[in-house]
Design an enzyme around this catalytic site. Structure first.
Site, PDB file in Angstrom:
ATOM      1  N   GLY A   1     -11.329   5.828 -11.331  1.00 32.74           N
ATOM      2  CA  GLY A   1     -12.249   5.036 -12.139  1.00 32.74           C
ATOM      3  C   GLY A   1     -12.882   5.942 -13.182  1.00 32.74           C
TER       4      GLY A   1
ATOM      5  CE1 TYR B   1      -8.240  10.477 -11.258  1.00 30.11           C
ATOM      6  CE2 TYR B   1      -9.097  11.743 -13.104  1.00 30.11           C
ATOM      7  CZ  TYR B   1      -8.239  10.782 -12.607  1.00 30.11           C
ATOM      8  OH  TYR B   1      -7.387  10.124 -13.459  1.00 30.11           O
TER       9      TYR B   1
ATOM     10  CB  ALA C   1     -17.135   6.195 -21.968  1.00 29.94           C
TER      11      ALA C   1
ATOM     12  CD  GLU D   1     -17.786  -0.350 -15.470  1.00 26.42           C
ATOM     13  OE1 GLU D   1     -17.138  -0.482 -14.425  1.00 26.42           O
ATOM     14  OE2 GLU D   1     -19.020  -0.524 -15.528  1.00 26.42           O
TER      15      GLU D   1
ATOM     16  CG  ASP E   1      -1.958   1.041   1.211  1.00 28.49           C
ATOM     17  OD1 ASP E   1      -1.760   2.062   0.511  1.00 28.49           O
ATOM     18  OD2 ASP E   1      -2.994   0.865   1.885  1.00 28.49           O
TER      19      ASP E   1
ATOM     20  CB  SER F   1      -6.274  13.236 -15.372  1.00 24.87           C
ATOM     21  OG  SER F   1      -7.537  13.247 -15.973  1.00 24.87           O
TER      22      SER F   1
HETATM   23  P1  NAD Z   1      -6.073   1.674 -12.712  1.00 21.31           P
HETATM   24  O1  NAD Z   1      -7.111   1.958 -11.682  1.00 21.31           O
HETATM   25  O2  NAD Z   1      -6.241   0.520 -13.616  1.00 21.31           O
HETATM   26  O3  NAD Z   1      -4.638   1.585 -12.035  1.00 21.31           O
HETATM   27  C1  NAD Z   1      -4.298   2.254 -10.843  1.00 21.31           C
HETATM   28  C2  NAD Z   1      -3.672   1.233  -9.925  1.00 21.31           C
HETATM   29  O4  NAD Z   1      -3.267   1.901  -8.712  1.00 21.31           O
HETATM   30  C3  NAD Z   1      -4.652   0.111  -9.508  1.00 21.31           C
HETATM   31  O5  NAD Z   1      -4.145  -1.148  -9.895  1.00 21.31           O
HETATM   32  C4  NAD Z   1      -4.741   0.255  -8.012  1.00 21.31           C
HETATM   33  O6  NAD Z   1      -4.852  -0.980  -7.321  1.00 21.31           O
HETATM   34  C5  NAD Z   1      -3.426   0.957  -7.682  1.00 21.31           C
HETATM   35  N1  NAD Z   1      -3.503   1.603  -6.369  1.00 21.31           N
HETATM   36  C6  NAD Z   1      -4.527   2.369  -5.904  1.00 21.31           C
HETATM   37  N2  NAD Z   1      -4.263   2.714  -4.631  1.00 21.31           N
HETATM   38  C7  NAD Z   1      -3.075   2.158  -4.309  1.00 21.31           C
HETATM   39  C8  NAD Z   1      -2.307   2.136  -3.125  1.00 21.31           C
HETATM   40  N3  NAD Z   1      -2.698   2.775  -2.025  1.00 21.31           N
HETATM   41  N4  NAD Z   1      -1.135   1.447  -3.117  1.00 21.31           N
HETATM   42  C9  NAD Z   1      -0.717   0.776  -4.233  1.00 21.31           C
HETATM   43  N5  NAD Z   1      -1.413   0.759  -5.379  1.00 21.31           N
HETATM   44  C10 NAD Z   1      -2.583   1.447  -5.411  1.00 21.31           C
HETATM   45  O7  NAD Z   1      -5.943   3.035 -13.569  1.00 21.31           O
HETATM   46  P2  NAD Z   1      -5.214   3.296 -14.950  1.00 21.31           P
HETATM   47  O8  NAD Z   1      -6.264   3.495 -15.967  1.00 21.31           O
HETATM   48  O9  NAD Z   1      -4.152   2.295 -15.163  1.00 21.31           O
HETATM   49  O10 NAD Z   1      -4.552   4.728 -14.666  1.00 21.31           O
HETATM   50  C11 NAD Z   1      -3.206   4.869 -14.258  1.00 21.31           C
HETATM   51  C12 NAD Z   1      -2.935   6.340 -13.906  1.00 21.31           C
HETATM   52  O11 NAD Z   1      -3.219   7.155 -15.041  1.00 21.31           O
HETATM   53  C13 NAD Z   1      -3.804   6.844 -12.763  1.00 21.31           C
HETATM   54  O12 NAD Z   1      -3.031   7.717 -11.971  1.00 21.31           O
HETATM   55  C14 NAD Z   1      -4.892   7.620 -13.465  1.00 21.31           C
HETATM   56  O13 NAD Z   1      -5.431   8.628 -12.654  1.00 21.31           O
HETATM   57  C15 NAD Z   1      -4.132   8.189 -14.660  1.00 21.31           C
HETATM   58  N6  NAD Z   1      -5.057   8.476 -15.772  1.00 21.31           N
HETATM   59  C16 NAD Z   1      -5.677   7.435 -16.418  1.00 21.31           C
HETATM   60  C17 NAD Z   1      -6.556   7.714 -17.451  1.00 21.31           C
HETATM   61  C18 NAD Z   1      -7.276   6.607 -18.189  1.00 21.31           C
HETATM   62  O14 NAD Z   1      -8.048   6.917 -19.092  1.00 21.31           O
HETATM   63  N7  NAD Z   1      -7.060   5.339 -17.867  1.00 21.31           N
HETATM   64  C19 NAD Z   1      -6.818   9.044 -17.830  1.00 21.31           C
HETATM   65  C20 NAD Z   1      -6.175  10.066 -17.136  1.00 21.31           C
HETATM   66  C21 NAD Z   1      -5.275   9.769 -16.124  1.00 21.31           C
END
Ligand code: NAD
Length: 329
Positions: free
Chosen positions: A76, A149, A193, A191, A50, A118
């Site tokens: 999310g 967020y 969109a 999830e 964590d 983001s």
């Molecule tokens: P995701 O939710 O699949 O991955 C994030 C991971 O962080 C998860 O596996 C979760 O278990 C882990 N996590 C959360 N809290 C934690 C903790 N306390 N200790 C250890 N691990 C922890 O999200 P993603 O889509 O892979 O996004 C990755 C990053 O990119 C994030 O920071 C997200 O905000 C950013 N982001 C993603 C998108 C997108 O469209 N996917 C868009 C903008 C920004």
């Protein structure tokens, strides 16, 4: 051998990054609360931990890695971020992860770290017109994101920039715009969109109907995961801090996105518009700065990425329906 640390390696983008770094022969350590849900872990060392706990951060940052990628966040899609019900967790958990990681990076004299921000940091008032949103990097201030967020991401961007200014730490900041692809969350409330629409279409019977949140006229752009990884590596390995947009500039409405998924699936479905959490009216990635600085911008047509994603989600849907009832209990 080059070394990399991937925080959030059990998540969507993090697990794809681990795979790419392994292809490049890096020794990779991953850290997350969980292993990747939909694919085998490929990291050489995977610490289940964590990152809100500073001891975990000290344990995983035990050397100066060649590259550190920070993807861990409590996040999310619209159903998680825009209802308001998860705001305290989103802000507290993600901010504390970034505070801890940077504190340890400073102590261990870490050279460089990538941070995933983001498009949600951009002011709501610049994204009211679905046909003409403004997401140029320099439009971020005066700040007015439409979600907590987005505010947390903006705070953390500033935190990384402050560590750069005051302690000379090299930071790289990308503002991602809706990343999608196989091996991402497709069910359960977090999830996004494209995955939700692929799931609904895969579940629907031909000539049936699917529910769409809002009037479907809100616009977005969606970036396929491989291009996200490519842009992230290019930025991290280039001598420039950002923040910069990493996203597609192929903007479409949600109704058009649904039509595209239906075309891929070969199904003809009716759209039923219902109330739901939505976010801003329009958003598109402005790619002028990334192209100017890195000479690169994503090119893959949305329909191609969506085709690969739909096939994968359709398989997930089918195999979840085949599971015996006892396995679901
Ligand atoms: P995701 O939710 O699949 O991955 C994030 C991971 O962080 C998860 O596996 C979760 O278990 C882990 N996590 C959360 N809290 C934690 C903790 N306390 N200790 C250890 N691990 C922890 O999200 P993603 O889509 O892979 O996004 C990755 C990053 O990119 C994030 O920071 C997200 O905000 C950013 N982001 C993603 C998108 C997108 O469209 N996917 C868009 C903008 C920004």
């Amino acid at each position: 051998m080059k070394t990399a640390l991937v925080c959030g390696a059990g998540g969507f983008i993090g697990s794809h990054m681990v795979k790419r770094l392994k292809k490049e022969n890096f020794w990779v350590r991953g850290c997350d609360l969980k292993y990747p849900e939909f694919d085998a872990n490929e990291a050489d060392d995977f610490v289940i931990g964590d990152l809100r706990d500073s001891d975990t951060c000290q344990q995983i940052i035990d050397r100066d890695f060649n590259e550190i990628y920070q993807f861990a966040a409590d996040m999310g899609g619209a159903g998680f971020v825009f209802t308001g019900n998860n705001d305290a967790d989103i802000m507290h958990n993600s901010a504390i992860i970034n505070l801890n990681l940077l504190g340890v990076c400073r102590k261990r004299k870490i050279g460089k770290i990538f941070y995933s921000s983001s498009a949600c940091i951009y002011p709501e008032h610049n994204q009211m017109d679905p046909d003409n949103p403004n997401c140029a990097e320099n439009s971020a201030y005066p700040a007015a994101p439409d979600s907590e967020y987005g505010w947390e991401k903006l705070f953390s961007e500033r935190l990384y920039l402050a560590f750069h200014r005051n302690f000379g730490m090299q930071v790289r900041i990308a503002r991602y715009h809706n990343i999608f692809g196989p091996f991402g969350t497709w069910d359960g409330g977090r999830e996004k969109a494209p995955a939700a629409i692929c799931r609904k279409v895969a579940l629907a019977h031909d000539a049936g109907e699917i529910e769409i949140w809002g009037d479907g006229k809100q616009t977005r752009s969606f970036l396929y995961i491989d291009e996200c990884i490519e842009g992230t590596l290019k930025l991290t390995r280039f001598n420039w801090t950002g923040p910069v947009n990493i996203g597609s500039d192929e903007m479409i409405s949600i109704n058009q996105l649904v039509d595209m998924v239906m075309k891929i699936s070969g199904k003809k479905l009716k759209k039923k518009h219902i109330k739901g959490p939505l976010g801003v009216r329009g958003r598109n990635s402005d790619n002028r700065m990334i192209f100017e600085k890195l000479g690169w911008k994503p090119e893959l047509p949305l329909e191609m990425g969506l085709g690969k994603t739909y096939s994968w989600i359709e398989e997930q849907v089918q195999s979840s329906q085949k599971q015996p009832k006892t396995a679901l209990l």
